[in-house]
Design an enzyme around this catalytic site. Structure first.
Site, PDB file in Angstrom:
ATOM      1  N   ASP A 129      -2.078   1.007 -24.754  1.00  0.00           N
ATOM      2  CA  ASP A 129      -0.806   1.730 -24.795  1.00  0.00           C
ATOM      3  C   ASP A 129       0.314   0.731 -24.502  1.00  0.00           C
ATOM      4  O   ASP A 129       0.228  -0.043 -23.553  1.00  0.00           O
ATOM      5  CB  ASP A 129      -0.779   2.837 -23.736  1.00  0.00           C
ATOM      6  CG  ASP A 129      -1.642   4.024 -24.145  1.00  0.00           C
ATOM      7  OD1 ASP A 129      -2.226   3.981 -25.242  1.00  0.00           O
ATOM      8  OD2 ASP A 129      -1.729   4.988 -23.372  1.00  0.00           O
ATOM      9  N   ASP A 166      -6.038  14.566 -34.147  1.00  0.00           N
ATOM     10  CA  ASP A 166      -6.153  14.991 -32.750  1.00  0.00           C
ATOM     11  C   ASP A 166      -6.570  16.449 -32.751  1.00  0.00           C
ATOM     12  O   ASP A 166      -5.782  17.323 -33.112  1.00  0.00           O
ATOM     13  CB  ASP A 166      -4.811  14.833 -32.030  1.00  0.00           C
ATOM     14  CG  ASP A 166      -4.432  13.364 -31.847  1.00  0.00           C
ATOM     15  OD1 ASP A 166      -5.276  12.492 -32.144  1.00  0.00           O
ATOM     16  OD2 ASP A 166      -3.303  13.098 -31.410  1.00  0.00           O
TER      17      ASP A 166
END
Lengths: 211, 257
Positions: B12, B131
């Protein structure tokens, strides 16, 4: 100082190729170029490419680089990568048939899924082994036979003259993953994305002096 | 022997810095994306995925600098996701040195983007992130639905149908994340991964829920994934990429060592 030109004809990211070459050949002058005169003046030429064969050929014409690329693969150390291998052939089945540069006799076909090999997805994406067919070739120096390189493609080349096959890879059957013919070497895989093995191949190209 | 299954660490990145901690021994700057990428590359990572979680508009451009620096020094494939809205964003990332981009929310809001992008830059550059979360309604067969915004917003889209549709529009790869499992360390959602892997022709990356090396093996052997993506087990030094690959090889999976 030797100059290595990476041909820019609007077909994708060339920075990785140039950076990888700079990394292994710090004493060479590496330039990304869409200038016919720069390519003509370069000592060595790298011809990358990704995307579709149709766009690739169209861009070469639009950038007015057909003649300089042809002159390069006839005259000086020349490394084709991915689409830069495929367009050296007579024709590609892509987009219902595209005439290519015809430096190598043969055609380019699409992988077809095989119900007996359900794990073989398309595109062929990832690290696969390359069996060296011309193990003495200078571009394979210090690279072990069967070393893995990074591939991402849906089409593969089929040269008529098998003696130019320099590497073979198994995916939905054996296919030609590298060719070597005179001053030309070209790979289906991406040396610039293949970690140590790829960098070694680029280093070998930077030092290569074909007869 | 043949194509290796891939191990992909995911980092990230917020305003140009790696966040969520990278716990390598003797790392000089855990927040430096180049150093983190180099460490993973040296450890044998097959690819890297950067997820840009930068919220501030002022810092949006930092990801391009990160990609440029990483691509200049680490010579393995690089995928970048987060904040992609249009083809121009994709072009900028690819020109900076990314090899693939991962699209989620934008694909849901504008599926045509996937087609447009794959026509412009090639399917091989377009990863669609799926997702999904299990939805259980009394009296109905359990199914998985597509969620956006980090799993907070449902879309009503069936995950398997959506996956097939995305590949028809030109996705070259799917990144399948189970939002039920993400962060739980309880393993991938194997039935979801398998259902999608069986339904599409393109490679599938399993993601979400890895806590052990066995989980990585299961993703391939039972989930049918072509690649496995994990974040925390690598970042916090619980396991190295090399250990992950050794475990996969011991389970009979072909890997690049």
């Amino acid at each position: 100082m030797k100059t290595i030109a990476v041909v820019d004809y609007g077909m994708g990211n060339l920075r990785s190729v140039a950076k990888a070459v700079e990394h292994v050949a710090p004493r060479a002058r590496t330039l990304i170029s869409s200038s016919a005169s720069e390519i003509a003046a370069a000592d060595k030429v790298i011809f990358p490419g990704q995307g579709a064969a149709r766009d690739c050929m169209a861009h070469l014409r639009d950038y007015d680089l057909l003649a300089s690329v042809e002159s390069a693969f006839h005259n000086k150390p020349f490394l084709g990568i991915c689409m830069g291998l495929q367009v050296l052939f007579d024709s590609s089945d892509e987009n219902d048939g595209i005439d290519c540069l015809a430096y190598v006799a043969g055609k380019v076909s699409r992988f077809e899924r095989d119900s007996d090999l359900p794990e073989c997805k398309i595109p062929h994406m990832g690290w696969n082994e390359v069996q060296q067919q011309q193990s003495g070739h200078a571009l394979w120096n210090n690279i072990s036979d069967g070393a893995r390189f990074y591939f991402v493609h849906s089409y593969y080349v089929q040269p008529k003259d098998k003696s130019i096959v320099s590497g073979e890879t198994d995916y939905l059957g054996q296919f030609c993953s590298a060719i070597a013919k005179d001053n030309v070497f070209a790979t289906q895989f991406h040396p610039e994305k293949s970690a140590a093995n790829g960098l070694q191949l680029l280093a070998n190209f930077s030092q290569w002096q074909p007869n | 022997m043949g194509l290796a299954k891939r191990v992909i660490p995911c980092l990230d990145v917020d305003a140009g810095r790696v966040v969520k901690g990278i716990n390598f021994v003797d790392i000089v700057d855990a927040g430096d994306p180049v150093e983190a990428a180099r460490r993973y590359g040296d450890a044998g990572a097959d690819e890297l995925t950067f997820l840009d979680i930068t919220a501030s508009v002022d810092n949006r451009n930092t990801i391009y600098e990160v990609v440029e620096q990483v691509a200049s020094e680490v010579f393995i494939p690089l995928t970048v996701g987060g904040g992609i809205r249009e083809v121009a964003d994709i072009r900028k990332l690819l020109n900076a040195g990314a090899d693939k981009v991962s699209i989620n929310t934008a694909a849901v809001h504008n599926p045509a983007l996937v087609r447009e992008a794959s026509e412009h830059v090639g399917s091989q550059c377009i990863v669609v992130a799926i997702d999904a979360k299990g939805v259980h309604v009394d009296g109905e067969k359990p199914r998985w639905e597509i969620f956006t915004h980090g799993g907070r917003k449902t879309t009503g889209l069936d995950a398997i149908e959506w996956a097939v549709k995305m590949t028809k529009l030109g996705a070259g790869e799917l990144l399948v994340t189970s939002m039920d499992r993400d962060g739980t360390k309880s393993g991938f959602n194997l039935p979801l991964t398998r259902a999608i892997a069986d339904a599409v022709d393109v490679p599938v990356i399993a993601s979400g829920g890895v806590g052990t090396l066995d989980h990585l093996c299961e993703g391939v052997l039972q989930g049918g994934a072509d690649a496995v993506l994990a974040a925390s087990i690598f970042h916090f030094g619980e396991y190295t990429v090399a250990e992950a690959k050794q475990a996969m090889r011991a389970a009979g999976i072909e890997v690049r060592l």
